[in-house]
Design a protein around this motif. Sequence first.
Motif, PDB file in Angstrom:
ATOM      1  N   GLN A  76       1.309  -1.100   0.267  1.00 50.17           N
ATOM      2  CA  GLN A  76       0.141   0.061   0.059  1.00 50.17           C
ATOM      3  C   GLN A  76       0.636   1.418   0.150  1.00 50.17           C
ATOM      4  O   GLN A  76       0.959   2.538  -0.295  1.00 50.17           O
ATOM      5  CB  GLN A  76      -1.216   0.660   0.961  1.00 50.17           C
ATOM      6  CG  GLN A  76      -1.968  -1.228   1.082  1.00 50.17           C
ATOM      7  CD  GLN A  76      -3.145  -0.532   2.562  1.00 50.17           C
ATOM      8  OE1 GLN A  76      -3.021   0.234   3.191  1.00 50.17           O
ATOM      9  NE2 GLN A  76      -3.945  -1.905   2.552  1.00 50.17           N
ATOM     10  N   VAL A  77       2.092   1.695   0.676  1.00 47.52           N
ATOM     11  CA  VAL A  77       2.548   2.473   1.114  1.00 47.52           C
ATOM     12  C   VAL A  77       4.160   2.767  -0.115  1.00 47.52           C
ATOM     13  O   VAL A  77       4.820   3.837  -0.275  1.00 47.52           O
ATOM     14  CB  VAL A  77       3.329   2.701   2.414  1.00 47.52           C
ATOM     15  CG1 VAL A  77       2.322   2.969   3.381  1.00 47.52           C
ATOM     16  CG2 VAL A  77       3.859   1.722   2.561  1.00 47.52           C
ATOM     17  N   GLY A  78       3.840   1.947  -0.725  1.00 44.04           N
ATOM     18  CA  GLY A  78       5.346   1.292  -1.799  1.00 44.04           C
ATOM     19  C   GLY A  78       6.548   1.403  -1.880  1.00 44.04           C
ATOM     20  O   GLY A  78       7.688   1.365  -2.319  1.00 44.04           O
ATOM     21  N   TRP A  79       6.565   0.219  -0.301  1.00 40.08           N
ATOM     22  CA  TRP A  79       7.769  -0.349   0.446  1.00 40.08           C
ATOM     23  C   TRP A  79       8.240  -1.633   0.285  1.00 40.08           C
ATOM     24  O   TRP A  79       7.740  -2.225  -0.546  1.00 40.08           O
ATOM     25  CB  TRP A  79       7.501   0.062   2.043  1.00 40.08           C
ATOM     26  CG  TRP A  79       7.859   1.001   2.586  1.00 40.08           C
ATOM     27  CD1 TRP A  79       7.992   1.994   2.043  1.00 40.08           C
ATOM     28  CD2 TRP A  79       7.098   1.380   3.688  1.00 40.08           C
ATOM     29  NE1 TRP A  79       7.398   3.218   2.721  1.00 40.08           N
ATOM     30  CE2 TRP A  79       6.707   3.019   4.333  1.00 40.08           C
ATOM     31  CE3 TRP A  79       6.932   0.719   5.094  1.00 40.08           C
ATOM     32  CZ2 TRP A  79       6.410   3.376   5.141  1.00 40.08           C
ATOM     33  CZ3 TRP A  79       5.784   0.854   5.835  1.00 40.08           C
ATOM     34  CH2 TRP A  79       6.459   2.407   6.094  1.00 40.08           C
ATOM     35  N   LYS A  80       9.663  -1.473  -0.224  1.00 38.27           N
ATOM     36  CA  LYS A  80      10.218  -3.295  -0.552  1.00 38.27           C
ATOM     37  C   LYS A  80      10.714  -4.133   0.753  1.00 38.27           C
ATOM     38  O   LYS A  80      10.842  -3.741   1.777  1.00 38.27           O
ATOM     39  CB  LYS A  80      11.067  -2.761  -1.966  1.00 38.27           C
ATOM     40  CG  LYS A  80      11.261  -2.224  -2.013  1.00 38.27           C
ATOM     41  CD  LYS A  80      12.218  -1.979  -3.877  1.00 38.27           C
ATOM     42  CE  LYS A  80      11.719  -1.363  -4.937  1.00 38.27           C
ATOM     43  NZ  LYS A  80      12.714  -1.223  -6.235  1.00 38.27           N
ATOM     44  N   TYR A  81      10.825  -5.000   0.779  1.00 37.84           N
ATOM     45  CA  TYR A  81      11.443  -6.181   1.697  1.00 37.84           C
ATOM     46  C   TYR A  81      12.256  -6.780   1.056  1.00 37.84           C
ATOM     47  O   TYR A  81      11.306  -7.227   0.499  1.00 37.84           O
ATOM     48  CB  TYR A  81      10.095  -6.411   2.186  1.00 37.84           C
ATOM     49  CG  TYR A  81       8.416  -7.862   1.927  1.00 37.84           C
ATOM     50  CD1 TYR A  81       9.346  -8.606   1.794  1.00 37.84           C
ATOM     51  CD2 TYR A  81       7.923  -7.059   0.999  1.00 37.84           C
ATOM     52  CE1 TYR A  81       8.703  -9.682   1.012  1.00 37.84           C
ATOM     53  CE2 TYR A  81       6.927  -7.687   0.654  1.00 37.84           C
ATOM     54  CZ  TYR A  81       7.666  -9.293   1.072  1.00 37.84           C
ATOM     55  OH  TYR A  81       6.638 -10.749  -0.146  1.00 37.84           O
ATOM     56  N   LYS A  82      12.954  -7.944   1.970  1.00 39.45           N
ATOM     57  CA  LYS A  82      13.419  -8.375   1.690  1.00 39.45           C
ATOM     58  C   LYS A  82      13.705  -9.796   2.951  1.00 39.45           C
ATOM     59  O   LYS A  82      13.499  -9.548   4.279  1.00 39.45           O
ATOM     60  CB  LYS A  82      14.724  -8.455   1.091  1.00 39.45           C
ATOM     61  CG  LYS A  82      15.027  -7.780  -0.346  1.00 39.45           C
ATOM     62  CD  LYS A  82      16.665  -7.303  -0.626  1.00 39.45           C
ATOM     63  CE  LYS A  82      16.886  -6.710  -1.778  1.00 39.45           C
ATOM     64  NZ  LYS A  82      18.183  -6.912  -2.190  1.00 39.45           N
ATOM     65  N   ILE A  83      13.229 -11.263   2.797  1.00 38.55           N
ATOM     66  CA  ILE A  83      13.536 -11.675   4.318  1.00 38.55           C
ATOM     67  C   ILE A  83      14.917 -12.391   4.171  1.00 38.55           C
ATOM     68  O   ILE A  83      16.038 -12.931   3.087  1.00 38.55           O
ATOM     69  CB  ILE A  83      12.388 -13.445   3.700  1.00 38.55           C
ATOM     70  CG1 ILE A  83      11.267 -13.151   3.202  1.00 38.55           C
ATOM     71  CG2 ILE A  83      12.621 -14.419   4.472  1.00 38.55           C
ATOM     72  CD1 ILE A  83      10.594 -14.128   3.263  1.00 38.55           C
ATOM     73  N   ILE A  84      15.212 -12.109   5.482  1.00 35.17           N
ATOM     74  CA  ILE A  84      16.894 -11.809   5.773  1.00 35.17           C
ATOM     75  C   ILE A  84      16.901 -13.274   6.478  1.00 35.17           C
ATOM     76  O   ILE A  84      17.828 -14.416   6.113  1.00 35.17           O
ATOM     77  CB  ILE A  84      17.191 -11.567   6.854  1.00 35.17           C
ATOM     78  CG1 ILE A  84      17.624  -9.596   6.624  1.00 35.17           C
ATOM     79  CG2 ILE A  84      18.523 -11.698   7.316  1.00 35.17           C
ATOM     80  CD1 ILE A  84      17.457  -8.332   7.388  1.00 35.17           C
ATOM     81  N   HIS A  85      15.757 -13.685   7.080  1.00 31.98           N
ATOM     82  CA  HIS A  85      15.887 -15.268   7.626  1.00 31.98           C
ATOM     83  C   HIS A  85      14.571 -15.876   7.903  1.00 31.98           C
ATOM     84  O   HIS A  85      13.846 -14.848   8.748  1.00 31.98           O
ATOM     85  CB  HIS A  85      16.678 -15.292   9.176  1.00 31.98           C
ATOM     86  CG  HIS A  85      16.496 -16.912  10.040  1.00 31.98           C
ATOM     87  ND1 HIS A  85      17.155 -17.573   9.228  1.00 31.98           N
ATOM     88  CD2 HIS A  85      15.746 -16.844  11.220  1.00 31.98           C
ATOM     89  CE1 HIS A  85      17.341 -18.439  10.499  1.00 31.98           C
ATOM     90  NE2 HIS A  85      15.996 -17.802  11.681  1.00 31.98           N
ATOM     91  N   ALA A  86      14.452 -17.189   8.145  1.00 35.32           N
ATOM     92  CA  ALA A  86      12.634 -17.991   8.105  1.00 35.32           C
ATOM     93  C   ALA A  86      13.226 -19.030   7.981  1.00 35.32           C
ATOM     94  O   ALA A  86      14.077 -19.918   8.385  1.00 35.32           O
ATOM     95  CB  ALA A  86      12.137 -17.663   7.074  1.00 35.32           C
ATOM     96  N   GLN A  87      12.647 -18.969   9.672  1.00 37.14           N
ATOM     97  CA  GLN A  87      12.918 -20.907  10.794  1.00 37.14           C
ATOM     98  C   GLN A  87      10.924 -20.854  10.684  1.00 37.14           C
ATOM     99  O   GLN A  87      10.372 -20.441  11.374  1.00 37.14           O
ATOM    100  CB  GLN A  87      13.045 -20.822  11.615  1.00 37.14           C
ATOM    101  CG  GLN A  87      12.797 -22.157  12.361  1.00 37.14           C
ATOM    102  CD  GLN A  87      13.900 -22.585  14.063  1.00 37.14           C
ATOM    103  OE1 GLN A  87      14.209 -21.146  14.519  1.00 37.14           O
ATOM    104  NE2 GLN A  87      13.320 -23.321  14.532  1.00 37.14           N
ATOM    105  N   LYS A  88      10.729 -22.239   9.729  1.00 36.62           N
ATOM    106  CA  LYS A  88       9.067 -22.437   9.250  1.00 36.62           C
ATOM    107  C   LYS A  88       8.693 -23.399  11.108  1.00 36.62           C
ATOM    108  O   LYS A  88       9.512 -23.794  11.461  1.00 36.62           O
ATOM    109  CB  LYS A  88       9.831 -24.029   7.960  1.00 36.62           C
ATOM    110  CG  LYS A  88       9.265 -23.116   7.298  1.00 36.62           C
ATOM    111  CD  LYS A  88       7.694 -22.441   6.631  1.00 36.62           C
ATOM    112  CE  LYS A  88       7.891 -22.734   5.356  1.00 36.62           C
ATOM    113  NZ  LYS A  88       6.384 -21.654   4.649  1.00 36.62           N
ATOM    114  N   GLY A  89       7.182 -23.289  11.070  1.00 38.95           N
ATOM    115  CA  GLY A  89       6.997 -23.825  12.409  1.00 38.95           C
ATOM    116  C   GLY A  89       6.570 -25.593  12.273  1.00 38.95           C
ATOM    117  O   GLY A  89       6.837 -26.206  11.056  1.00 38.95           O
ATOM    118  N   GLY A  90       6.062 -26.308  13.479  1.00 41.90           N
ATOM    119  CA  GLY A  90       6.146 -26.999  13.162  1.00 41.90           C
ATOM    120  C   GLY A  90       4.827 -28.108  12.043  1.00 41.90           C
ATOM    121  O   GLY A  90       5.569 -28.907  11.404  1.00 41.90           O
TER     122      GLY A  90
END
Length: 364
Positions: free
Chosen positions: A152-166
Amino acid sequence: MKKISLIKKFEILEKEFHGIGNSIIQPHIVSNQKKYKTLLKKYRKLEKVVNIYEKYKKKLTALQEANSILKNDSDPEMKEIAYLEKNKILEDLSNIEKKSDDLLFSTSPTGRENLENDHRNAIVELRSGTGGDEACLFVEDILRMYIMYFKQVGWKYKIIHAQKGGIQGYKEIILDVSGKEGEGVYGNLKFESGVHRVQRIPKTESQGRVHTSAITVAVLPEIKDIEMKIHLSDIKKDTFRSSGSGGQHVNKTESAVRLTHIPTKITVECQEERSQHKNFEKAMNVLRSRIYQNEKEKRFKERSIKRKSLVSTGDRSVKIRTYNYPKGRVTDHRIHKSIYNLVGFMNGNIQEMINFLKLSEKNQ
């Protein structure tokens, strides 16, 4: 009452302005370039306040004169002119007061602390708390909410780290969020730091009972390398194979990176990139922000700053918001504000709540 309070604030800052004016011409200050530049920057900010104060005082004097004419003059024409002039002066005073709110907040000690990082990009960390699999699912829901807000506000994002749930969702996910220069990503997102509580019937609940789960959100200002130098001798680096998605390359090579800052024992992991070098850079970025935040929190404690509310403090141990699905309501406990459009809120329409929090921060 507002005028008296405003005048007192103006007088304090005017005195500080004159004090700095006397200091910056002293030889021992001029010879210390770092201190001189800091004081000069502060002097120029306060100069704007003093100029507004001068205008404010002139308007107050003119108001007194208009009131005197209205009270004592017997000439109807003079009274009519004074009446019109008084209305114009009151309008001007109101405009000056509105303009002063922002300026005085940014020049006050607490205001400067709150605003000093508002212009920066941000690191956003989401972690599941109490509630097991349901908390992991809620991390994913809040992640989606933020992503829709970023769009909505026009910002960018990148995933740095992700740990999945069970089963589903995430135990932990870290994002790097950026906008155009001056858009104030951190200035908007800093209010999200804290415990987010959800009340709803989990998909796994067979008897239709409402459960309460919680996640934590941490928003940190992004700190650049030139602003905070970290000695490599203070860092322990470990590499390991990624446990996430990314194809055969990611899973067969030790591209994932874990960094531990020995003095503070702060640990950061990054495994989202195929390149170990890129993962190292991203991990360093998060590490700088966490160390900076750690130092900032210590500095606050040393100064014994007593916060009137938890708006923008970044305290991640305090419940800040409840998402009540049965009632379709989201409530922010810091400002006692409820929005009865949970569906819209979860679809990224969170700016209204952020605006209320900004207003509360100003009025502290």
